[in-house]
Motif scaffolding. Structure first.
Motif, mmCIF file in Angstrom:
data_model
loop_
_atom_site.group_PDB
_atom_site.id
_atom_site.type_symbol
_atom_site.label_atom_id
_atom_site.label_comp_id
_atom_site.label_asym_id
_atom_site.label_seq_id
_atom_site.Cartn_x
_atom_site.Cartn_y
_atom_site.Cartn_z
ATOM 1 N N ILE A 69 48.482 50.229 48.374
ATOM 2 C CA ILE A 69 48.107 50.675 47.154
ATOM 3 C C ILE A 69 48.996 50.129 46.159
ATOM 4 C CG2 ILE A 69 48.097 52.803 45.532
ATOM 5 C CD1 ILE A 69 47.911 54.565 48.262
ATOM 6 N N GLY A 70 50.137 49.804 46.235
ATOM 7 C CA GLY A 70 50.775 49.105 45.190
ATOM 8 C C GLY A 70 50.505 47.657 45.005
ATOM 9 N N ILE A 71 50.151 47.082 45.986
ATOM 10 C CA ILE A 71 49.639 45.680 45.947
ATOM 11 C C ILE A 71 47.962 45.603 45.264
ATOM 12 C CG2 ILE A 71 48.481 43.768 47.246
ATOM 13 C CD1 ILE A 71 50.833 44.316 49.338
ATOM 14 N N ALA A 72 47.391 46.679 45.470
ATOM 15 C CA ALA A 72 46.085 46.740 45.111
ATOM 16 C C ALA A 72 46.136 46.988 43.452
ATOM 17 C CB ALA A 72 45.160 47.888 45.589
ATOM 18 N N LEU A 73 47.186 47.764 42.862
ATOM 19 C CA LEU A 73 47.322 48.146 41.756
ATOM 20 C C LEU A 73 47.762 46.876 40.872
ATOM 21 C CD1 LEU A 73 49.272 51.505 41.625
ATOM 22 C CD2 LEU A 73 47.308 51.102 40.329
ATOM 23 N N ALA A 74 48.730 46.307 41.409
ATOM 24 C CA ALA A 74 49.064 44.817 40.671
ATOM 25 C C ALA A 74 48.170 43.853 40.705
ATOM 26 C CB ALA A 74 50.592 44.512 41.645
ATOM 27 N N ALA A 75 47.316 43.721 41.945
ATOM 28 C CA ALA A 75 46.475 42.743 41.993
ATOM 29 C C ALA A 75 45.328 42.869 41.012
ATOM 30 C CB ALA A 75 45.786 42.760 43.304
ATOM 31 N N ASN A 76 45.004 44.309 40.605
ATOM 32 C CA ASN A 76 44.044 44.308 39.641
ATOM 33 C C ASN A 76 44.469 43.983 38.268
ATOM 34 O OD1 ASN A 76 41.884 45.475 41.254
ATOM 35 N ND2 ASN A 76 42.513 47.802 41.034
ATOM 36 N N HIS A 77 45.683 44.010 37.987
ATOM 37 C CA HIS A 77 46.432 43.901 36.719
ATOM 38 C C HIS A 77 46.177 42.377 36.484
ATOM 39 C CE1 HIS A 77 48.866 44.514 33.310
ATOM 40 N NE2 HIS A 77 49.621 43.369 33.749
ATOM 41 N N TYR A 78 46.441 41.570 37.643
ATOM 42 C CA TYR A 78 46.645 40.184 37.285
ATOM 43 C C TYR A 78 45.334 39.367 37.789
ATOM 44 C CZ TYR A 78 51.662 40.692 36.129
ATOM 45 O OH TYR A 78 52.686 41.097 35.653
ATOM 46 N N ASP A 79 44.256 40.135 38.076
ATOM 47 C CA ASP A 79 43.065 39.600 38.593
ATOM 48 C C ASP A 79 43.047 38.866 39.787
ATOM 49 O OD1 ASP A 79 40.201 39.151 38.371
ATOM 50 O OD2 ASP A 79 40.438 37.358 37.018
ATOM 51 N N ILE A 80 43.750 39.442 40.878
ATOM 52 C CA ILE A 80 43.943 38.639 42.068
ATOM 53 C C ILE A 80 43.119 39.570 43.027
ATOM 54 C CG2 ILE A 80 45.439 38.237 43.951
ATOM 55 C CD1 ILE A 80 46.111 36.612 41.466
ATOM 56 N N GLN A 81 42.512 39.125 44.081
ATOM 57 C CA GLN A 81 41.812 39.899 45.218
ATOM 58 C C GLN A 81 42.865 40.197 46.137
ATOM 59 O OE1 GLN A 81 38.650 40.475 44.579
ATOM 60 N NE2 GLN A 81 39.075 39.517 42.658
ATOM 61 N N ALA A 82 42.636 41.342 46.685
ATOM 62 C CA ALA A 82 43.754 41.865 47.791
ATOM 63 C C ALA A 82 43.086 42.288 49.151
ATOM 64 C CB ALA A 82 44.524 43.054 47.291
ATOM 65 N N VAL A 83 43.387 41.969 50.217
ATOM 66 C CA VAL A 83 42.950 42.394 51.759
ATOM 67 C C VAL A 83 43.964 42.978 52.464
ATOM 68 C CG1 VAL A 83 41.825 41.529 53.685
ATOM 69 C CG2 VAL A 83 41.174 40.401 51.536
ATOM 70 N N ILE A 84 43.892 44.081 52.738
ATOM 71 C CA ILE A 84 44.755 44.784 53.562
ATOM 72 C C ILE A 84 44.531 45.270 54.989
ATOM 73 C CG2 ILE A 84 46.164 47.096 53.449
ATOM 74 C CD1 ILE A 84 46.666 45.286 50.818
ATOM 75 N N PHE A 85 45.577 44.554 55.724
ATOM 76 C CA PHE A 85 45.203 45.275 57.137
ATOM 77 C C PHE A 85 46.116 46.348 57.698
ATOM 78 C CE2 PHE A 85 43.640 40.733 57.265
ATOM 79 C CZ PHE A 85 42.971 41.015 58.357
ATOM 80 N N ALA A 86 45.352 47.269 57.840
ATOM 81 C CA ALA A 86 45.767 48.769 58.035
ATOM 82 C C ALA A 86 45.543 49.256 59.477
ATOM 83 C CB ALA A 86 45.346 49.738 56.981
ATOM 84 N N PRO A 87 46.722 49.696 60.223
ATOM 85 C CA PRO A 87 46.437 50.248 61.611
ATOM 86 C C PRO A 87 45.478 51.468 61.566
ATOM 87 C CG PRO A 87 48.760 49.683 61.632
ATOM 88 C CD PRO A 87 48.200 49.488 60.078
ATOM 89 N N GLU A 88 44.791 51.904 62.529
ATOM 90 C CA GLU A 88 44.402 53.161 62.678
ATOM 91 C C GLU A 88 45.085 54.080 62.896
ATOM 92 O OE1 GLU A 88 40.951 53.885 62.157
ATOM 93 O OE2 GLU A 88 39.791 52.096 62.508
ATOM 94 N N GLY A 143 54.682 46.328 45.346
ATOM 95 C CA GLY A 143 53.422 45.670 45.235
ATOM 96 C C GLY A 143 53.638 45.085 43.690
ATOM 97 N N LYS A 144 54.149 45.432 42.610
ATOM 98 C CA LYS A 144 54.126 44.790 41.522
ATOM 99 C C LYS A 144 55.169 43.598 41.475
ATOM 100 C CE LYS A 144 55.856 45.703 36.623
ATOM 101 N NZ LYS A 144 56.994 44.778 36.325
ATOM 102 N N HIS A 145 56.514 43.772 42.322
ATOM 103 C CA HIS A 145 57.265 42.622 42.490
ATOM 104 C C HIS A 145 56.773 41.562 43.466
ATOM 105 C CE1 HIS A 145 61.204 40.885 41.726
ATOM 106 N NE2 HIS A 145 61.336 40.717 43.251
ATOM 107 N N LEU A 146 56.054 41.885 44.547
ATOM 108 C CA LEU A 146 55.597 40.552 45.164
ATOM 109 C C LEU A 146 54.657 40.083 44.663
ATOM 110 C CD1 LEU A 146 55.182 42.549 48.604
ATOM 111 C CD2 LEU A 146 57.034 40.991 47.994
ATOM 112 N N ILE A 147 53.480 40.647 43.812
ATOM 113 C CA ILE A 147 52.543 39.798 43.151
ATOM 114 C C ILE A 147 53.145 38.920 41.984
ATOM 115 C CG2 ILE A 147 50.698 40.130 41.618
ATOM 116 C CD1 ILE A 147 49.833 40.686 44.400
ATOM 117 N N GLU A 148 54.185 39.366 41.263
ATOM 118 C CA GLU A 148 54.754 38.814 40.045
ATOM 119 C C GLU A 148 55.686 37.479 40.712
ATOM 120 O OE1 GLU A 148 54.969 42.239 36.607
ATOM 121 O OE2 GLU A 148 56.845 41.914 37.917
ATOM 122 N N MET A 149 56.133 38.095 41.732
ATOM 123 C CA MET A 149 56.894 36.819 42.349
ATOM 124 C C MET A 149 56.223 35.527 42.705
ATOM 125 S SD MET A 149 60.054 37.410 41.222
ATOM 126 C CE MET A 149 60.819 35.689 42.047
ATOM 127 N N ALA A 150 55.034 35.897 43.455
ATOM 128 C CA ALA A 150 54.000 34.905 43.939
ATOM 129 C C ALA A 150 53.253 34.350 42.797
ATOM 130 C CB ALA A 150 53.058 35.740 44.861
#
Length: 297
Positions: A72-91, A43-50
């Motif tokens: 979860i990892g994306i949500a953590l990194a998104a918070n740090h960089y003030d980015i909004q995150a939307v996650i599609f998760a299967p039931e 999550g950290k790396h994907l957000i930072e590279m984007a």
């Protein structure tokens, strides 16, 4: 130091009850990351590279398909960089992970269980097209394995003078690929563990109870030249190992960790001496609703 700096540099421990004087099995405890799993690194790396590639900036929205830990990892990194995150998760996956994603402020949209991760990916891509959010696309991004090569892979060789075998489960394939690439220069044989129902070693895909690993197709960035062997693991062996790890090592881990240990034990059966390193991707706390410590009892 801030909490975001706690990602990485996780403990590497000897699994004493599963080792002997000739063959030692070590495990990287990725549950010690702040979000509780190996996917914090991703999550950290994907957000930072984007951000670095000017794909997103402060206030923008990213979207991803995830059964939980990557979300979860994306949500953590998104918070740090003030980015909004939307996650599609299967039931059908453990609800604890979904609750954690929501607690971290990300929006979660559930998709049809029978469509699996493929259905969640299609939905995430459609969301990008309709809203302009940036789709991180962990399953096809070249940045996925890069998140682990210079971090998790290097940590292993920094913590151990010698490694003979590396064994890991594969979901998106990024963890295995990144670590195996680093370990190639150290003459380490890298072995994949997959659940019964995953297709990397052949056969038809079908449902399995082990969460976090298993593939419906061969990951695009996973080179077959990195793979020394692929070991199939049953749900029963994986979940029995979760209980054994708890009782014999005092470690509370997830089912993919039980599968990884089974792979290490299979290697141990066929060698006279050596050092085996594996990854325990997360903890059992996020699977209690699935009765992880009471599987089929």
């Amino acid at each position: 130091m801030i909490s975001f700096d706690l990602i990485g540099n996780t403990p590497l421990v000897l699994l004493q009850s599963f080792s002997n004087k000739d063959v030692q099995i070590y495990a990287k405890l990725e549950q010690f990351n702040p979000g509780g799993s190996v996917k914090d690194r991703l999550g950290k790396h994907l957000i930072e590279m984007a951000i670095k590639e000017n794909k997103i900036q402060q206030g923008d929205t990213v979207v991803e398909a995830s059964a939980g830990n990557t979300g979860i990892g994306i949500a953590l990194a998104a918070n740090h960089y003030d980015i909004q995150a939307v996650i599609f998760a299967p039931e059908g996956f453990a609800e604890e992970k979904i609750a954690i994603i929501k607690a971290l402020g990300a929006k979660v949209i559930r998709t049809e269980q029978t469509l699996g991760m493929t259905g969640a990916q299609v939905a995430a891509q459609a969301y990008e097209q309709s809203t302009g959010a940036f789709y991180l696309n962990q399953f096809d991004s070249k940045h996925n394995p890069d998140a682990y090569q210079s971090t998790l892979g290097k940590e292993i060789t920094d913590q151990l003078d010698n490694v003979d075998y590396f064994v890991s489960g594969v979901g998106s394939g990024g963890t295995f690929t990144g670590v195996a690439k680093h370990l190639t220069a150290h003459q380490v044989e890298s072995v994949i563990v997959e659940p019964e129902g995953s297709i990397l070693s052949g056969g038809q895909p079908h449902a399995h109870d082990i969460e976090g690993i298993g593939s419906e197709k061969w990951p695009d960035f996973l080179s077959k030249s990195l793979v020394a062997d692929i070991i199939k693991v049953s749900d029963e062996d994986a979940f029995n190992n979760v209980k054994r790890i708890a009782r014999q090592e005092g470690l509370l881990v997830g089912s993919s960790s039980g599968a990884a240990l089974q792979g290490a034990l299979e290697i141990k059966k066929h060698i006279k001496q050596g050092i085996i390193v594996t990854i325990f991707p997360d903890g059992s706390d996020r699977y209690m609703s699935k009765q992880i410590l009471n599987y089929k009892e």
